[in-house]
Design an enzyme around this catalytic site. Sequence first.
Site, mmCIF file in Angstrom:
data_model
loop_
_atom_site.group_PDB
_atom_site.id
_atom_site.type_symbol
_atom_site.label_atom_id
_atom_site.label_comp_id
_atom_site.label_asym_id
_atom_site.label_seq_id
_atom_site.Cartn_x
_atom_site.Cartn_y
_atom_site.Cartn_z
ATOM 1 N N LEU A 238 41.747 45.290 41.778
ATOM 2 C CA LEU A 238 40.355 46.244 42.167
ATOM 3 C C LEU A 238 40.647 47.343 42.887
ATOM 4 C CD1 LEU A 238 38.025 43.365 43.197
ATOM 5 C CD2 LEU A 238 38.033 44.590 41.311
ATOM 6 N N CYS A 239 41.368 48.151 42.498
ATOM 7 C CA CYS A 239 41.665 49.624 42.978
ATOM 8 C C CYS A 239 41.904 50.690 42.088
ATOM 9 C CB CYS A 239 42.691 49.785 44.127
ATOM 10 S SG CYS A 239 44.146 48.782 43.726
ATOM 11 N N GLY A 240 41.132 50.606 40.947
ATOM 12 C CA GLY A 240 41.107 51.389 39.708
ATOM 13 C C GLY A 240 42.605 51.487 39.100
#
Lengths: 297, 142
Positions: free
Chosen positions: A90-92
């Site tokens: 969940l951090c690109g």
Amino acid sequence: MASLKDLRVRINSVKSTQKITSAMKMIAATKLRRAQSAAEEGRPYARKMEAMLAGMVGTLASRETAPKLISGSGEDRSHLLIIITADRGLCGGFNGNVVREVKKRISVLRQEGKAVKVICVGRKGRDGLRREYGGLVSETLENVTRAGAQFGPARDLSRRLLTMFEAREFDVCTVFYNTFKSAMSQVVTAKQIIPFELPAAEASAAAEGALAVGSYELEPGEGPLLDALLPANLAMQIFGALLESFASEQGARMTAMDNATRNASDMIGRLTLTYNRTRQAIITKELIEIISGAEAV
Amino acid sequence: MAETFLFEIVTPARLALSCEAACVIIPGGAGHFGVLPGHAAMLSTIVPGTIELRDKSLKILDRYFVEGGFAEITPERCTVLAEVATPLQEITRDDAEDRVKRAHDALMVSEALNVRVTAERDLRTAEAMLAAVNEYEKQGAH
């Protein structure tokens, strides 16, 4: 067409997702601020150490007795790659970018017929490599940066690298990590730490920074001093990479979660529109039914 | 000549201390040495031990325990690079004794040579810490 109830459920679920992503964004923003100030506070130490080392290596370059950490083991057969990623997603593109770069490097090194070993710092690096290069990953360190980048783990890792290097388990060691440019952009960096390379531009800048080592008395002599300085510098390099990576991770997560929050509110808007239209259509339909029923009488 | 010089302790995490000092005693790799204003330029390693800040009459103002590092000294400045620097009054005897014990245990179970080397280093650091605490308590009693 979906029923009104389905739409209502859908809207609610998107709303709660939005709450989560916006909370994650805010947490990342706070952590980012802390990570940035930690990175800044670590800078004086790094700069001083680099200046000392630049001066000492400068005077040493002419000699052949340089320690192995500078001159290398004399061979270039096996490479150790250290991959610093996050433990969570969940951090690109944060983790994916590093992994992609590493895969590229591994395939190049293999074509050249070199042995490759990988140490992962952070679970996502291992996950990304598992399918193609799972066998190369000799170790995975998890939760290193859970409470922010600390010096302790960096020192432990550097000690382990030193013993591995002394046991000739690898000749060249490179660290892969994200360098923090801004909250929006992180740049994947590959930095060779063994044998130690002084970046040319920094070397001259650092050498100007008040270090003509020739004018210093060295205690207890050049050899022992360098022997102590190089491992300390190795730990510092790894620590620096951890700091950068941690700040990048928070920046990347903040941006990704900001996007997700915005997407969620777009989606809520669209769903609400559909919901209202559907409701209106049902009302209209019922009216038509009543009116046409009344006319038929 | 100036009566004080700029003294700094820098750790990887932060700038731990930056102040004007009249005299500083540093546990160097080749023995303790004192730094006064105008000291010759010097680079030295630091072994685990106590750094003492003193005033002009050599009264001890403050003590820091460092776990090894480096010192860079010029006539105007003295910078200590230490991985860990703790004000001595923040270290309790229990902490130090506990650390010696743990280091000792680690050394006992270590088998591989490299583990042994690390464990020995830890033990030496822990013992230096305990010695520093002892010294501090002795002087504090006066």
